[in-house]
Design an enzyme around this catalytic site. Structure first.
Site, PDB file in Angstrom:
ATOM      1  N   CYS A   1       0.792  -1.225   0.000  1.00 48.60           N
ATOM      2  CA  CYS A   1       0.000   0.000   0.000  1.00 48.60           C
ATOM      3  C   CYS A   1       0.833   1.288   0.000  1.00 48.60           C
ATOM      4  O   CYS A   1       1.336   1.667  -1.035  1.00 48.60           O
ATOM      5  CB  CYS A   1      -1.001  -0.034   1.150  1.00 48.60           C
ATOM      6  SG  CYS A   1      -2.377   1.084   0.866  1.00 48.60           S
TER       7      CYS A   1
ATOM      8  N   HIS B   1      -3.494  -5.562   2.871  1.00 50.94           N
ATOM      9  CA  HIS B   1      -3.140  -5.718   4.282  1.00 50.94           C
ATOM     10  C   HIS B   1      -3.803  -6.999   4.790  1.00 50.94           C
ATOM     11  O   HIS B   1      -4.363  -7.774   4.042  1.00 50.94           O
ATOM     12  CB  HIS B   1      -3.686  -4.542   5.091  1.00 50.94           C
ATOM     13  CG  HIS B   1      -3.283  -3.205   4.592  1.00 50.94           C
ATOM     14  ND1 HIS B   1      -2.065  -2.647   4.869  1.00 50.94           N
ATOM     15  CD2 HIS B   1      -3.946  -2.276   3.840  1.00 50.94           C
ATOM     16  CE1 HIS B   1      -2.002  -1.438   4.331  1.00 50.94           C
ATOM     17  NE2 HIS B   1      -3.114  -1.193   3.690  1.00 50.94           N
TER      18      HIS B   1
END
Ligand code: GLN
Length: 246
Positions: free
Chosen positions: A101, A198
């Site tokens: 990310c 995640h």
């Protein structure tokens, strides 16, 4: 979980980049998974951290980078630029890396936030990211030609476009991934794996963990012979994650 095997095939050094700012939604778990799977495969793991202003350690075998708020990305940007040449050289040389990310975005060319700030990236990946007012949130599944089905969780407002110099990690079957349009998730270049996911990613996706370990071992010791990981909890986590609604 089974105990660590007696075999010691050598030490593998895993460096986490900027865990102080870049570690959200459990990204630290990626380091813990590498630590445990390295033991299962018969290696001695050494976990290292690099934060803003630290000396950059030598002899790093695997690099990990997590996600972070836009504000955290602003904090690390100058230091990351100062380390850009080192990281680019390592990536081109074949060092296995996993960036999630926020650091995925900054391993690209730039991240233009929704408030208009342009955070320069270090250009390891031929991607660019533009902040939007739309937040892409939820569980994600994707098909990866290399790693099979990948499962995770995304939460980002930056949308990433891939250039010609990278391949996507895979094609989403649930969720958004890189952006709300093209159905791709993540990026691959050399031995760098980049993803929005995640969760953390590696506990549910041991194929990626073992890719990082195998690549590091082959580079350092010339070969890799797997040990016997205990995937009981991994399999359970995958089954549950795959059933979750978006
Ligand atoms: N701040 C970035 C975004 O919102 C990255 C977020 C993250 O790492 N989850 O796009």
């Amino acid at each position: 979980m089974s105990e660590q095997p007696a075999a010691n095939k050598g030490t593998i050094r895993v460096l986490q980049l900027y865990p102080r700012e870049m570690n959200i939604y459990g990204d630290w778990g990626n380091a813990l998974v590498l630590q445990q799977r390295l033991k299962w495969h018969g290696y001695t793991p050494e976990l290292l951290e690099y934060n803003v202003g630290d000396d950059f350690p030598d002899d790093v075998d695997i690099i990990l980078g997590g996600g972070g708020q836009d504000s955290g990305q602003l904090v690390i940007q100058d230091d990351l630029q100062a380390r850009g040449e080192t990281l680019r050289t390592m990536a081109e040389d074949g060092t296995p890396m996993l960036v999630i990310c926020g650091l995925y975005q900054l391993f690209g060319k730039f991240f233009k936030t929704s408030s208009g700030a342009v955070i320069p990236g270090i250009g390891i990946l031929d991607v660019e990211t533009h902040g939007t007012n739309e937040r892409l949130i939820g569980n994600v599944c994707l098909d990866s030609p290399e790693f099979g089905e990948i499962l995770g969780y995304e939460n980002h407002s930056g949308q990433t476009k891939l250039g010609a110099g990278v391949e996507p990690l895979g094609t989403v079957t649930k969720g958004a991934g890189n952006n709300s349009k093209d159905g791709h998730e993540g990026a691959r270049h050399r031995n760098v794996v980049a993803s929005y996911l995640h969760g953390s990613l590696l506990p549910k996706n041991p194929a990626i963990a073992d890719f990082l370990i195998r690549t590091a071992a082959e580079r350092k010791f010339g070969s890799f012979t797997p040990g016997s990981p205990d995937d009981t909890f991994t399999d359970l986590a995958r089954t549950h994650a795959a059933r979750r609604p978006r």
